[in-house]
Every structure is written in structure tokens, then in C-alpha cells.
Write a protein that holds these residues in place. Structure first.
Motif, PDB file in Angstrom:
ATOM      1  N   LYS A  95       0.817  -1.212   0.000  1.00 25.48           N
ATOM      2  CA  LYS A  95       0.000   0.000   0.000  1.00 25.48           C
ATOM      3  C   LYS A  95       0.854   1.267   0.000  1.00 25.48           C
ATOM      4  O   LYS A  95       0.347   2.359  -0.243  1.00 25.48           O
ATOM      5  N   LEU A  96       2.143   1.109   0.286  1.00 22.92           N
ATOM      6  CA  LEU A  96       3.021   2.270   0.379  1.00 22.92           C
ATOM      7  C   LEU A  96       3.193   2.964  -0.972  1.00 22.92           C
ATOM      8  O   LEU A  96       3.335   4.181  -1.040  1.00 22.92           O
ATOM      9  N   GLY A 142      -5.313   2.078  -6.452  1.00 24.47           N
ATOM     10  CA  GLY A 142      -5.093   1.628  -5.085  1.00 24.47           C
ATOM     11  C   GLY A 142      -4.620   0.206  -4.958  1.00 24.47           C
ATOM     12  O   GLY A 142      -4.254  -0.221  -3.865  1.00 24.47           O
ATOM     13  N   ASP A 143      -4.643  -0.568  -6.047  1.00 24.56           N
ATOM     14  CA  ASP A 143      -4.164  -1.954  -5.996  1.00 24.56           C
ATOM     15  C   ASP A 143      -2.644  -1.989  -6.014  1.00 24.56           C
ATOM     16  O   ASP A 143      -1.990  -1.042  -6.463  1.00 24.56           O
ATOM     17  N   PRO A 144      -2.040  -3.104  -5.548  1.00 22.50           N
ATOM     18  CA  PRO A 144      -0.579  -3.228  -5.611  1.00 22.50           C
ATOM     19  C   PRO A 144      -0.078  -3.137  -7.049  1.00 22.50           C
ATOM     20  O   PRO A 144      -0.750  -3.569  -7.980  1.00 22.50           O
ATOM     21  N   THR A 182       4.432  -9.022  -8.553  1.00 22.36           N
ATOM     22  CA  THR A 182       3.998  -7.825  -7.855  1.00 22.36           C
ATOM     23  C   THR A 182       5.231  -6.994  -7.529  1.00 22.36           C
ATOM     24  O   THR A 182       6.235  -7.527  -7.071  1.00 22.36           O
ATOM     25  N   ILE A 183       5.149  -5.694  -7.761  1.00 20.24           N
ATOM     26  CA  ILE A 183       6.321  -4.825  -7.644  1.00 20.24           C
ATOM     27  C   ILE A 183       6.433  -4.280  -6.225  1.00 20.24           C
ATOM     28  O   ILE A 183       5.529  -3.600  -5.747  1.00 20.24           O
ATOM     29  N   PRO A 184       7.549  -4.544  -5.541  1.00 12.86           N
ATOM     30  CA  PRO A 184       7.756  -3.959  -4.203  1.00 12.86           C
ATOM     31  C   PRO A 184       8.109  -2.484  -4.308  1.00 12.86           C
ATOM     32  O   PRO A 184       8.455  -1.993  -5.391  1.00 12.86           O
ATOM     33  N   PRO A 185       8.047  -1.740  -3.212  1.00 10.30           N
ATOM     34  CA  PRO A 185       8.404  -0.315  -3.248  1.00 10.30           C
ATOM     35  C   PRO A 185       9.828  -0.091  -3.755  1.00 10.30           C
ATOM     36  O   PRO A 185      10.733  -0.872  -3.463  1.00 10.30           O
ATOM     37  N   PRO A 210       5.722   6.176  10.441  1.00 10.01           N
ATOM     38  CA  PRO A 210       5.269   4.786  10.320  1.00 10.01           C
ATOM     39  C   PRO A 210       4.478   4.567   9.029  1.00 10.01           C
ATOM     40  O   PRO A 210       3.824   5.490   8.522  1.00 10.01           O
ATOM     41  N   TYR A 211       4.541   3.359   8.493  1.00  9.36           N
ATOM     42  CA  TYR A 211       3.868   3.051   7.234  1.00  9.36           C
ATOM     43  C   TYR A 211       2.386   3.424   7.278  1.00  9.36           C
ATOM     44  O   TYR A 211       1.830   3.953   6.306  1.00  9.36           O
ATOM     45  N   GLU A 212       1.717   3.148   8.398  1.00  4.32           N
ATOM     46  CA  GLU A 212       0.278   3.417   8.496  1.00  4.32           C
ATOM     47  C   GLU A 212      -0.016   4.895   8.307  1.00  4.32           C
ATOM     48  O   GLU A 212      -0.978   5.265   7.613  1.00  4.32           O
ATOM     49  N   ASN A 213       0.800   5.768   8.912  1.00  4.41           N
ATOM     50  CA  ASN A 213       0.586   7.219   8.780  1.00  4.41           C
ATOM     51  C   ASN A 213       0.796   7.693   7.344  1.00  4.41           C
ATOM     52  O   ASN A 213       0.056   8.543   6.836  1.00  4.41           O
ATOM     53  N   ILE A 214       1.829   7.154   6.686  1.00  4.15           N
ATOM     54  CA  ILE A 214       2.110   7.560   5.305  1.00  4.15           C
ATOM     55  C   ILE A 214       0.965   7.148   4.384  1.00  4.15           C
ATOM     56  O   ILE A 214       0.539   7.913   3.509  1.00  4.15           O
TER      57      ILE A 214
END
Length: 377
Positions: A126-127, A133-135, A144-147, A320-324
Motif C-alpha cells: 500500500k506504500l 489503489g491496488d498493488p 507484484t512490484i515492491p516499493p 510509520p507506514y500506516e501514517n504515510i
């Protein structure tokens, strides 16, 4: 919300473009291009570097700091120092050059998602998602592409924290060899600066006794400076640009994307707090440099592999990831609110079950806005 099974096991899609037939012209040019990249360019760089070093060691240093019975201790010291310093810098320059060329940049593993639990994986994907909004998903590799990973059109692979493809080293600059690429530029700038200073001192010394002018030294002085002066200006600016990227924890691709994100944020008239965290990988300058040059400080100047503080899939962030993730939902139009995502999925179906035509057209539009290809760099 994307199904976890679809995240951990994405359906691979065939890609006709990957297997397209090459024309006769391409087939004839390919071996010539490979020969140029694998042999001619490295030989050219090595010959110019070694030639400049030999010229400096044999002609420029002895002229600028002559050793004879009347030489002072200072002149003797400067003569020895410049000889040793030139040998060290040419050794480090060429070692980093060939290390960058031969070190794999870091490839995304097919089963990289298995290294994380379900909750960690959802946050990672989700980052940096797609517009809907999908990966992010790469149709060319079926992964699937990582960040921070991007597809290299030259190597036909997904590269971890990819920066760009460099024709001079015939390799992609990525997570594992970015340090060697930067050190190559660093020592190249130092060597050019050292050579330029020696040239000035040599010219001053020669002007004092024109009758004893060494023709070979004079010609080498003219030839190398005419060639190296404009080149040193370009290399120095490129080195400065790469230093800025490393100090701000960006790649050249991410910098391109970040400029687009800033424009979107300004159009939405978002507050300064949002603009501050657009580059959420930017920590302190010291921490940013550690992620590119390694965690061990004494290894920074040397062509020694080190731990970069990341596995290539999960990176430290300023929040944190959640905040971003929450801030991005408000900031960017390609991150849809939860209710709109559900409506979009109900209308168009899941990302991993689209028709091939729809998928490829969506992939092309994604590449226009947030390209994963090295061709833009």
C-alpha cells in the motif's frame, strides 16, 4: 481491500511484447552494440584513465615538483605525495568502475512476498500502489512490484531500488551496486581535480624557463586539458546531482515521480505538513547516506560490499507506514478512498482478473504517470 491470496500469488500474464520478433536490422546491430558496451567503452575509459595517470606521473609531477640537488624538503615531499596519491586514486577509480560493471544491481525474487506476514505485506504494497489503489503489478515479469523497484527494459528484470541504466558500465545501477557507481564518480572528480591542479602548476613551472621547454610535456598538457576540461565540468555536475539524490534518499526515477507528486499536491492546495512528507524515505542526511554507502562508516570510501540497512523490499521511512498510507489517501488522486475503491472494483472487477487488453492499456497509462521503466532516465 485486495484479497491476500491475490497478493501473495499474483496470476502471471503472458506478454506478446516480451517475445516480439526482432527485425534483421536489429539482429545485425545487437552484436555490435554488445561488443561496444562490453569491450570498447571499458577499454576506452581504462586507457584514458591510465594514460592520464602515466602522463602525470612521468611528465607533470617531475616538472611541477622537480627533484635535484637544490630541491627543498617540501618539494621532495610534494613530489612523493602526488605520485602516491595519483596511484591510489587511479586504483580506486578503476576498481569501483569494474565493481559497478560486474556487480548485479539486485533482482526482485519471484517469491519475495513469502518473507513477510500478511499484515506486513499489505502495508508494504500500500506504500506505493497503482492509480486505483491496488498493488503495482508487472505484466512483463508476472510479479507484484515492491516499493522502489522498477522494470529494466535492458535487463528484462525487476530491479531493487533501481536508479538508471548506465551505458558506460553496461549495467543497471540499483541497490547492490549504487555505492560503486557513486564512488566511481567520486574518485573520477577527485582525479580530474588533481590532474587539473597539476596542469596549472606544470604550466607555471614551464613558463619560468621557456628555453628548457619539454615539447612532449607541453603537447600532453594541451591535449589532456582540451579533452578533460569540458568533460570534468559535466562529470562534476553529474556527481553533484547524484550526491543530492543520495543525501535526500532518492533515485533519479523517484525524483522524477516526486516532482509530479508535488505538482498534484499544490493543485490540491494541501498544507505544508503534507508537502514535507512527500519523500517519505528522507531521513537525516547521515542515515540517507548509510542506505546507499553502507552501515559501516569506515567502508564508505572503499569498494567493499556492505549491509545497506534494508533487504530491498522494506525501507525505513520518516513516519510509520500506516501514517504515510493515510496521508497519501488524502493527498493523491491515484489513491482512492475505501468506498470508491469498492465501487471501482465492483464496476471493473479485480486488478488481477482483467482482460489482457484492459490490463495492457492500464499498464501503459500507469507507465506514463509513474513509469517503472529505465527508459525515462
Amino acid at each position: 481491500m485486495t484479497d491476500s491470496s491475490s497478493i501473495t500469488n499474483p496470476i502471471k500474464k503472458s506478454n506478446k511484447r516480451k517475445n516480439r520478433v526482432m527485425g534483421k536490422g536489429d539482429e545485425m546491430c545487437e552484436p555490435i552494440l554488445k561488443c561496444c558496451q562490453n569491450s570498447i567503452l571499458p577499454t576506452f575509459i581504462s586507457c584514458v584513465s591510465i594514460g592520464a595517470y602515466i602522463s602525470g606521473a612521468i611528465f607533470f609531477v617531475p616538472t611541477a615538483f622537480p627533484i635535484d640537488s637544490n630541491s627543498s624538503n617540501t618539494t621532495f615531499f610534494l613530489h612523493i605525495f602526488n605520485q602516491l596519491f595519483g596511484l591510489i586514486e587511479i586504483t580506486l577509480l578503476l576498481t569501483n568502475y569494474f565493481k559497478c560493471m560486474k556487480t548485479p544491481p539486485g533482482e526482485v525474487e519471484p517469491n519475495w512476498q513469502e518473507n513477510f506476514n500478511e499484515e506486513e505485506l499489505k502495508l508494504i504494497l500500500k506504500l506505493d500502489p497503482q492509480k486505483n489503489g491496488d498493488p503495482k503489478y508487472c505484466a512483463k515479469t508476472g510479479l507484484t512490484i515492491p516499493p522502489r523497484a522498477h522494470f529494466s527494459s535492458v535487463q528484462k528484470k525487476l530491479i531493487l531500488r533501481m536508479d538508471h541504466y548506465c551505458v558506460w558500465v553496461n549495467n543497471v545501477v540499483g541497490l547492490r551496486n549504487h555505492k560503486f557507481f557513486y564512488l566511481f564518480l567520486f574518485y573520477l572528480v577527485i582525479a580530474m581535480g588533481h590532474f587539473f591542479i597539476l596542469s596549472i602548476l606544470t604550466g607555471i613551472q614551464m613558463s619560468r624557463d621557456i628555453q628548457q621547454l619539454n615539447v612532449i610535456t607541453f603537447l600532453l598538457l594541451i591535449i589532456f586539458n582540451v579533452f578533460l576540461l569540458p568533460m570534468s565540468c559535466m562529470v562534476t555536475m553529474f556527481f553533484g546531482w547524484n550526491t543530492y539524490l543520495i543525501c535526500s534518499n532518492q533515485t533519479s526515477i523517484e525524483n522524477y515521480q516526486l516532482s509530479d507528486k508535488r505538482n498534484r499536491a499544490k493543485l490540491k492546495k494541501l498544507n505544508k505538513e503534507h508537502l514535507k512528507y512527500l519523500n517519505f524515505y528522507q531521513l537525516s542526511i547521515f542515515e540517507n547516506m548509510k542506505q546507499f554507502l553502507g552501515q559501516t562508516l569506515w567502508k564508505w570510501p572503499f569498494p567493499i560490499e556492505d549491509n545497506f540497512g534494508t533487504d530491498g523490499y522494506k525501507y525505513k521511512t520518516i513516519l510509520p507506514y500506516e501514517n504515510i498510507i493515510e496521508m497519501q489517501k488524502e493527498t493523491f488522486s491515484h489513491i482512492l478512498p475505501e468506498e470508491r475503491k469498492e465501487e471501482n472494483k465492483h464496476r471493473h472487477g479485480s486488478h488481477y482478473h482483467r482482460s489482457r487488453k484492459g490490463f495492457e492499456s492500464d499498464e501503459e497509462s500507469d507507465e506514463d504517470d509513474y513509469s517503472s521503466s529505465d527508459e525515462l532516465v
